[in-house]
Design a protein around this motif. Structure first.
Motif, PDB file in Angstrom:
ATOM      1  N   GLU A   1      -6.046   0.249  -2.645  1.00 28.55           N
ATOM      2  CA  GLU A   1      -6.199  -0.311  -1.293  1.00 28.55           C
ATOM      3  C   GLU A   1      -6.247   0.827  -0.268  1.00 28.55           C
ATOM      4  OE1 GLU A   1      -4.744  -4.744  -1.110  1.00 28.55           O
ATOM      5  OE2 GLU A   1      -3.019  -3.391  -1.243  1.00 28.55           O
ATOM      6  N   LEU A   2      -7.204   0.724   0.641  1.00 33.72           N
ATOM      7  CA  LEU A   2      -7.404   1.774   1.645  1.00 33.72           C
ATOM      8  C   LEU A   2      -7.642   1.136   3.004  1.00 33.72           C
ATOM      9  CD1 LEU A   2     -10.000   3.974  -0.327  1.00 33.72           C
ATOM     10  CD2 LEU A   2      -7.575   4.503  -0.019  1.00 33.72           C
ATOM     11  N   GLN A   3      -7.120   1.783   4.038  1.00 32.67           N
ATOM     12  CA  GLN A   3      -7.448   1.366   5.404  1.00 32.67           C
ATOM     13  C   GLN A   3      -8.683   2.137   5.851  1.00 32.67           C
ATOM     14  OE1 GLN A   3      -3.811   2.225   7.464  1.00 32.67           O
ATOM     15  NE2 GLN A   3      -2.737   0.569   6.420  1.00 32.67           N
ATOM     16  N   PRO A   4      -9.388   1.616   6.854  1.00 30.89           N
ATOM     17  CA  PRO A   4     -10.564   2.345   7.339  1.00 30.89           C
ATOM     18  C   PRO A   4     -10.204   3.792   7.695  1.00 30.89           C
ATOM     19  CG  PRO A   4     -10.469   0.164   8.323  1.00 30.89           C
ATOM     20  CD  PRO A   4      -9.195   0.332   7.549  1.00 30.89           C
ATOM     21  N   GLY A   5     -10.994   4.726   7.202  1.00 32.83           N
ATOM     22  CA  GLY A   5     -10.738   6.150   7.473  1.00 32.83           C
ATOM     23  C   GLY A   5      -9.937   6.830   6.375  1.00 32.83           C
TER      24      GLY A   5
ATOM     25  N   MET B   1       0.856  -1.199   0.000  1.00 24.89           N
ATOM     26  CA  MET B   1       0.000   0.000   0.000  1.00 24.89           C
ATOM     27  C   MET B   1       0.890   1.247   0.000  1.00 24.89           C
ATOM     28  SD  MET B   1      -3.222   0.542   2.601  1.00 24.89           S
ATOM     29  CE  MET B   1      -3.909  -1.090   2.493  1.00 24.89           C
ATOM     30  N   PRO B   2       0.665   2.225  -0.905  1.00 31.88           N
ATOM     31  CA  PRO B   2       1.525   3.417  -0.894  1.00 31.88           C
ATOM     32  C   PRO B   2       1.345   4.229   0.387  1.00 31.88           C
ATOM     33  CG  PRO B   2      -0.225   3.625  -2.549  1.00 31.88           C
ATOM     34  CD  PRO B   2      -0.371   2.264  -1.922  1.00 31.88           C
ATOM     35  N   GLU B   3       2.342   5.050   0.681  1.00 23.38           N
ATOM     36  CA  GLU B   3       2.255   5.969   1.829  1.00 23.38           C
ATOM     37  C   GLU B   3       1.091   6.922   1.623  1.00 23.38           C
ATOM     38  OE1 GLU B   3       4.218   6.670   4.757  1.00 23.38           O
ATOM     39  OE2 GLU B   3       4.485   4.541   4.265  1.00 23.38           O
ATOM     40  N   PRO B   4       0.380   7.291   2.701  1.00 23.78           N
ATOM     41  CA  PRO B   4      -0.691   8.280   2.531  1.00 23.78           C
ATOM     42  C   PRO B   4      -0.158   9.596   1.958  1.00 23.78           C
ATOM     43  CG  PRO B   4      -0.769   7.296   4.720  1.00 23.78           C
ATOM     44  CD  PRO B   4       0.471   6.777   4.063  1.00 23.78           C
ATOM     45  N   ILE B   5      -0.953  10.233   1.142  1.00 22.98           N
ATOM     46  CA  ILE B   5      -0.588  11.546   0.590  1.00 22.98           C
ATOM     47  C   ILE B   5      -0.508  12.521   1.761  1.00 22.98           C
ATOM     48  CG2 ILE B   5      -1.494  13.471  -0.794  1.00 22.98           C
ATOM     49  CD1 ILE B   5      -2.667  11.400  -2.717  1.00 22.98           C
ATOM     50  N   SER B   6       0.587  13.267   1.835  1.00 23.30           N
ATOM     51  CA  SER B   6       0.677  14.177   2.990  1.00 23.30           C
ATOM     52  C   SER B   6      -0.085  15.464   2.677  1.00 23.30           C
ATOM     53  CB  SER B   6       2.126  14.429   3.391  1.00 23.30           C
ATOM     54  OG  SER B   6       2.805  14.965   2.311  1.00 23.30           O
ATOM     55  N   LEU B   7      -0.840  15.882   3.664  1.00 24.45           N
ATOM     56  CA  LEU B   7      -1.667  17.072   3.516  1.00 24.45           C
ATOM     57  C   LEU B   7      -0.980  18.222   4.230  1.00 24.45           C
ATOM     58  CD1 LEU B   7      -5.148  15.463   4.298  1.00 24.45           C
ATOM     59  CD2 LEU B   7      -4.167  15.953   2.034  1.00 24.45           C
ATOM     60  N   SER B   8      -1.197  19.415   3.725  1.00 27.11           N
ATOM     61  CA  SER B   8      -0.641  20.575   4.385  1.00 27.11           C
ATOM     62  C   SER B   8      -1.808  21.342   5.004  1.00 27.11           C
ATOM     63  CB  SER B   8       0.106  21.381   3.327  1.00 27.11           C
ATOM     64  OG  SER B   8       0.278  22.659   3.696  1.00 27.11           O
TER      65      SER B   8
ATOM     66  N   PHE C   1      -4.774   8.786  -4.104  1.00 27.50           N
ATOM     67  CA  PHE C   1      -4.998   7.957  -2.913  1.00 27.50           C
ATOM     68  C   PHE C   1      -3.654   7.560  -2.329  1.00 27.50           C
ATOM     69  CE2 PHE C   1      -3.859   3.401  -3.450  1.00 27.50           C
ATOM     70  CZ  PHE C   1      -3.243   3.488  -4.678  1.00 27.50           C
ATOM     71  N   PRO C   2      -3.605   7.041  -1.103  1.00 23.83           N
ATOM     72  CA  PRO C   2      -4.641   7.115  -0.069  1.00 23.83           C
ATOM     73  C   PRO C   2      -4.514   8.443   0.683  1.00 23.83           C
ATOM     74  CG  PRO C   2      -2.836   5.655   0.629  1.00 23.83           C
ATOM     75  CD  PRO C   2      -2.422   6.273  -0.670  1.00 23.83           C
ATOM     76  N   ILE C   3      -5.638   8.952   1.126  1.00 27.76           N
ATOM     77  CA  ILE C   3      -5.658  10.201   1.881  1.00 27.76           C
ATOM     78  C   ILE C   3      -6.350   9.883   3.214  1.00 27.76           C
ATOM     79  CG2 ILE C   3      -6.503  12.571   1.941  1.00 27.76           C
ATOM     80  CD1 ILE C   3      -6.639  12.375  -1.198  1.00 27.76           C
ATOM     81  N   THR C   4      -5.657  10.099   4.305  1.00 29.43           N
ATOM     82  CA  THR C   4      -6.240   9.774   5.608  1.00 29.43           C
ATOM     83  C   THR C   4      -7.093  10.945   6.078  1.00 29.43           C
ATOM     84  OG1 THR C   4      -4.316   8.411   6.104  1.00 29.43           O
ATOM     85  CG2 THR C   4      -5.716   9.055   7.975  1.00 29.43           C
ATOM     86  N   VAL C   5      -8.392  10.683   6.288  1.00 28.39           N
ATOM     87  CA  VAL C   5      -9.271  11.762   6.760  1.00 28.39           C
ATOM     88  C   VAL C   5      -9.839  11.504   8.148  1.00 28.39           C
ATOM     89  CG1 VAL C   5     -10.019  13.061   4.731  1.00 28.39           C
ATOM     90  CG2 VAL C   5     -11.022  10.827   5.144  1.00 28.39           C
ATOM     91  N   PHE C   6     -10.052  10.239   8.509  1.00 29.84           N
ATOM     92  CA  PHE C   6     -10.619   9.928   9.828  1.00 29.84           C
ATOM     93  C   PHE C   6      -9.708   8.922  10.532  1.00 29.84           C
ATOM     94  CE2 PHE C   6     -14.480  10.804   7.180  1.00 29.84           C
ATOM     95  CZ  PHE C   6     -14.826  12.002   7.799  1.00 29.84           C
TER      96      PHE C   6
END
Ligand SMILES: O=C(O)CCC(=O)C(=O)O
Length: 299
Positions: A191-195, A1-8, A27-32
């Motif tokens: 592929e995404l993890q919950p959230g 699974m790739p590293e989550p996209i880092s948000l600023s 993807f993947p972007i962690t929101v929750f």
């Protein structure tokens, strides 16, 4: 699974925005957090339990699969969460409409799939760039559980011919599939993890395989518009103003629900379903289960 996209500060940076327009997805972007997502899932499963045999006008599955944000406050709450909107704003701009929200649920060890397709084929909005789907995982989305697959760069195509298979095994309303063969090596597994969430453009070719895992695969697909988008097939269409202003007036603005399956919200849901059917069933050789009279439901 790739590293989550880092948000600023919760937002996409310029290279991530460029990559979205280049690839047609991100993807993947962690929101929750995992805990918060587990609470969403528990709330959803409580609703499923409580309302499974309730006397609703349509089967419960239909409300989960079609405009769930109109009748389920949980879904509207997730779709209007500022953490999600901050990311979506990076692609569509500061004025955002919430047009649709659909729960795509695949039960453990089941064969249902989503055929490869382009979303805009059926929305009645032409090939507008003023739309995007955010798909949020409420359970693990893996190759084993039937995560989505995207074809990189395929959003640069026009709307391609699609075939309606009407297969019971396909979660889409008419079992639609793009009429081109997509090689396995051209698919990126989302592929995404919950959230976590993915973003995709309405012309990106995508689909998903069966759930061969022991857990449910639960995804919430939320469709956002920039107010410049226009419904060109149905006589009228509806949206929630999610952020900013609507200076265009192309959609009838509705309020998100405050109560689960309230009679006014159910009536509004029925009106929207009837109006959107003109766009969603255009060209279909038979009525589709989500929009036709035979309310069988899926998902
Ligand atoms: O959840 C899936 O597997 C497919 C969802 C989909 O086609 C979409 O969000 O556009």
């Amino acid at each position: 699974m790739p590293e989550p996209i880092s948000l600023s500060q919760g937002r996409l940076d310029a290279p991530s925005v460029d990559a979205y327009w280049q690839d047609g997805f991100a993807f993947p972007i962690t929101v929750f957090s995992p805990d918060e997502t587990a609470q969403f899932r528990a709330e959803l499963e409580q609703i499923e339990e409580t309302w499974r045999v309730a006397d609703l006008p349509l089967p419960l599955n239909m409300y989960k699969r079609l405009n769930a944000h109109v009748v389920m406050p949980l879904v509207a709450r997730i779709a209007l969460d500022p953490r999600v909107l901050d990311v979506v704003e990076g692609i569509l701009g500061p004025d955002l409409l919430l047009w649709s929200a659909e729960l795509f649920i695949k039960e453990p060890r089941t064969t249902q799939v989503v055929g490869m397709h382009q979303d805009l084929t059926y929305w009645g909005m032409g090939e507008t760039p003023d739309q995007m789907t955010a798909w949020i995982a409420l359970s693990p989305a893996t190759v084993a559980s039937g995560c989505m697959d995207f074809v990189r760069g395929s959003h640069k195509n026009p709307i391609l011919p699609h075939n309606d298979t009407f297969s019971d095994n396909n979660l889409l309303s008419r079992g639609q599939e793009v009429a081109v063969d997509v090689a396995d090596e051209d698919k990126t597994h989302i592929e995404l993890q919950p959230g976590q969430m993915s973003l995709h453009h309405g012309l990106t070719i995508h689909g998903s395989g069966p759930n061969m895992s022991d857990d449910r695969r639960i995804g919430l697909a939320i469709r956002y518009l920039n107010p410049n988008a226009q419904q060109k097939v149905a006589d009228r269409d509806y949206a929630v103003l999610a952020r900013g202003e609507d200076r265009m007036g192309n959609f009838i603005l509705i309020e998100p629900p405050t109560e689960l399956f309230s009679p006014p919200a159910l009536a509004l849901h029925a009106r929207i379903r009837e109006d959107q059917a003109k766009a969603m069933t255009q060209g279909a050789a038979q009525s589709t289960h989500l929009y036709g009279n035979e309310a069988t439901g899926t998902g």
